[in-house]
Write a protein that holds these residues in place. Structure first.
Motif, PDB file in Angstrom:
ATOM      1  N   ASP A  63      58.072 -22.734  19.845  1.00  0.00           N
ATOM      2  CA  ASP A  63      57.629 -21.893  18.731  1.00  0.00           C
ATOM      3  C   ASP A  63      58.756 -21.646  17.734  1.00  0.00           C
ATOM      4  O   ASP A  63      58.646 -20.775  16.869  1.00  0.00           O
ATOM      5  N   ASP A  64      59.838 -22.405  17.860  1.00  0.00           N
ATOM      6  CA  ASP A  64      61.021 -22.222  17.034  1.00  0.00           C
ATOM      7  C   ASP A  64      60.974 -23.183  15.850  1.00  0.00           C
ATOM      8  O   ASP A  64      61.066 -24.407  16.017  1.00  0.00           O
ATOM      9  N   ALA A  65      60.837 -22.655  14.639  1.00  0.00           N
ATOM     10  CA  ALA A  65      60.717 -23.486  13.439  1.00  0.00           C
ATOM     11  C   ALA A  65      61.959 -24.336  13.219  1.00  0.00           C
ATOM     12  O   ALA A  65      61.866 -25.496  12.769  1.00  0.00           O
ATOM     13  N   GLU A  66      63.148 -23.799  13.516  1.00  0.00           N
ATOM     14  CA  GLU A  66      64.376 -24.547  13.315  1.00  0.00           C
ATOM     15  C   GLU A  66      64.473 -25.718  14.283  1.00  0.00           C
ATOM     16  O   GLU A  66      64.918 -26.811  13.922  1.00  0.00           O
ATOM     17  N   ARG A  67      64.035 -25.522  15.533  1.00  0.00           N
ATOM     18  CA  ARG A  67      64.026 -26.630  16.490  1.00  0.00           C
ATOM     19  C   ARG A  67      63.039 -27.717  16.050  1.00  0.00           C
ATOM     20  O   ARG A  67      63.319 -28.921  16.188  1.00  0.00           O
ATOM     21  N   LYS A  68      61.903 -27.319  15.542  1.00  0.00           N
ATOM     22  CA  LYS A  68      60.924 -28.295  15.066  1.00  0.00           C
ATOM     23  C   LYS A  68      61.478 -29.092  13.884  1.00  0.00           C
ATOM     24  O   LYS A  68      61.278 -30.305  13.793  1.00  0.00           O
ATOM     25  N   ARG A  69      62.169 -28.403  12.983  1.00  0.00           N
ATOM     26  CA  ARG A  69      62.779 -29.091  11.846  1.00  0.00           C
ATOM     27  C   ARG A  69      63.831 -30.084  12.328  1.00  0.00           C
ATOM     28  O   ARG A  69      63.898 -31.222  11.851  1.00  0.00           O
ATOM     29  N   HIS A  70      64.642 -29.660  13.272  1.00  0.00           N
ATOM     30  CA  HIS A  70      65.688 -30.530  13.813  1.00  0.00           C
ATOM     31  C   HIS A  70      65.062 -31.754  14.488  1.00  0.00           C
ATOM     32  O   HIS A  70      65.536 -32.888  14.312  1.00  0.00           O
ATOM     33  N   ALA A  71      63.993 -31.547  15.256  1.00  0.00           N
ATOM     34  CA  ALA A  71      63.333 -32.660  15.939  1.00  0.00           C
ATOM     35  C   ALA A  71      62.734 -33.643  14.933  1.00  0.00           C
ATOM     36  O   ALA A  71      62.782 -34.863  15.136  1.00  0.00           O
ATOM     37  N   THR A  72      62.186 -33.125  13.838  1.00  0.00           N
ATOM     38  CA  THR A  72      61.621 -33.998  12.803  1.00  0.00           C
ATOM     39  C   THR A  72      62.689 -34.880  12.194  1.00  0.00           C
ATOM     40  O   THR A  72      62.502 -36.097  12.034  1.00  0.00           O
ATOM     41  N   GLU A  73      63.834 -34.284  11.857  1.00  0.00           N
ATOM     42  CA  GLU A  73      64.918 -35.057  11.262  1.00  0.00           C
ATOM     43  C   GLU A  73      65.448 -36.103  12.244  1.00  0.00           C
ATOM     44  O   GLU A  73      65.732 -37.249  11.857  1.00  0.00           O
ATOM     45  N   GLU A  74      65.580 -35.736  13.502  1.00  0.00           N
ATOM     46  CA  GLU A  74      66.070 -36.680  14.506  1.00  0.00           C
ATOM     47  C   GLU A  74      65.092 -37.833  14.689  1.00  0.00           C
ATOM     48  O   GLU A  74      65.491 -38.999  14.821  1.00  0.00           O
ATOM     49  N   LEU A  75      63.800 -37.518  14.691  1.00  0.00           N
ATOM     50  CA  LEU A  75      62.787 -38.556  14.865  1.00  0.00           C
ATOM     51  C   LEU A  75      62.812 -39.532  13.696  1.00  0.00           C
ATOM     52  O   LEU A  75      62.751 -40.759  13.902  1.00  0.00           O
ATOM     53  N   LEU A  76      62.911 -39.031  12.474  1.00  0.00           N
ATOM     54  CA  LEU A  76      62.946 -39.910  11.304  1.00  0.00           C
ATOM     55  C   LEU A  76      64.157 -40.835  11.342  1.00  0.00           C
ATOM     56  O   LEU A  76      64.059 -42.031  11.031  1.00  0.00           O
ATOM     57  N   LEU A  77      65.296 -40.294  11.741  1.00  0.00           N
ATOM     58  CA  LEU A  77      66.501 -41.118  11.834  1.00  0.00           C
ATOM     59  C   LEU A  77      66.349 -42.202  12.902  1.00  0.00           C
ATOM     60  O   LEU A  77      66.792 -43.341  12.719  1.00  0.00           O
ATOM     61  N   ARG A  78      65.702 -41.846  14.020  1.00  0.00           N
ATOM     62  CA  ARG A  78      65.519 -42.849  15.091  1.00  0.00           C
ATOM     63  C   ARG A  78      64.594 -43.965  14.613  1.00  0.00           C
ATOM     64  O   ARG A  78      64.816 -45.146  14.931  1.00  0.00           O
ATOM     65  N   ILE A  79      63.567 -43.618  13.864  1.00  0.00           N
ATOM     66  CA  ILE A  79      62.661 -44.642  13.356  1.00  0.00           C
ATOM     67  C   ILE A  79      63.382 -45.546  12.367  1.00  0.00           C
ATOM     68  O   ILE A  79      63.227 -46.778  12.393  1.00  0.00           O
TER      69      ILE A  79
END
Length: 297
Positions: A148-164
């Protein structure tokens, strides 16, 4: 399209996907996750997100556009979920993560025009250079997405985009499933991207209403012709096709509930008439809404 193949009798004892557990069809602007042991899909589904599959162990086979592609252990695969597709088979002991990425996030990816164009027209991008750290990375990203942490979700989104993006820097395979391409994609600049993001958000909120290009253009402060050109060059689909995709996805979610008449489903999904809904549904899936509902049973 979408009908079970002859191989289904061989895998009937495996876990079967329960469509009533699915939420991705009605949430085009959300990152939606699925995890654990996959389930065979006896019938196709579709949604307005890019689907990312990471197979931790085992292997899966997907069917799209009448062809199959395999995702092996340690593989990462991406494909456009707007085309009807289904998980056709999987090996015993398969564990995987499925991440459904909103189209607006897809535009942020720094991929080549060839990769973006082929993905939006039915190709699957599969990383063939496996990385040991992906197991921990995907576990962490998905844990953050489910928090439920917005900052963790933002971090995960950025990490996922970089991995792709890193897939394109290493070895990969583009499995072209053979859909027709009649327009080339263009990578939007920041100003155009902001407009596309605004357009997608407006459509997601109002697609069940009686909206057209003029309505959407007024909201975005653009000329309708420029809006339609920008949208098609950026996404690979027309504005009308995208609005119709959201309506069909929402209708699919209503059909899964197995409640209400087909007419009610058509009206609540934003179609102006039952005949238009039936025609659009059959063109997209190859079957009538009633056949689709029966197939889901």
């Amino acid at each position: 399209m979408g009908q079970p193949t002859s191989s289904d009798s061989k895998i009937s004892e495996k876990n079967i996907w329960n469509p009533r557990d699915s939420t991705v069809e009605a949430l085009p602007n959300d990152i939606v996750l699925g995890r654990g042991e996959p389930g065979v899909m006896p019938i196709s589904h579709w949604h307005a997100q890019i689907e990312i599959n990471y197979v931790e162990t085992g292997a899966t086979s997907y069917e799209m556009c009448g062809r199959e592609f395999r995702i092996g252990p340690g593989d990462i695969a991406l494909f456009w979920g707007g085309l009807p597709h289904r998980l056709a088979d999987f090996e015993e002991g398969t564990r995987m993560e499925a991440i459904h990425l909103p189209l607006v996030q897809f535009f942020r990816l720094r991929l080549s025009d060839e990769i973006r164009e082929k993905l939006m027209h039915g190709a699957a991008l599969i990383a063939t250079e496996r990385a040991e750290e992906d197991r921990c990375a995907f576990a962490r990203m998905c844990r953050y997405f489910r928090s439920d942490d917005a900052e963790r979700k933002r971090h995960a989104t950025e990490e996922l985009l970089l991995r792709i993006e890193r897939i394109a820097l290493e070895s990969y395979e583009l499995v072209d499933l053979g859909t027709e391409r009649d327009t080339a994609l263009e990578t939007p600049d920041q100003k155009s991207f902001d407009k596309i993001r605004q357009i997608l958000g407006f459509i997601a909120e109002h697609f069940r209403e009686n909206i057209d290009a003029n309505t959407i253009a007024d909201n975005a402060s653009l000329h309708p012709k420029y809006l339609m050109s920008l949208f098609r060059k950026s996404t690979g689909v027309t504005l009308n096709q995208y609005v119709q995709l959201l309506r069909l996805s929402y209708a699919q979610a209503l059909l899964l509930e197995d409640e209400g008449s087909i007419l009610t489903v058509a009206m609540e999904s934003g179609f102006g008439s039952l005949s238009h809904f039936n025609r659009s549904f059959r063109k997209h899936t190859g079957m009538k809404p009633t056949e689709y509902r029966l197939g889901m049973r």
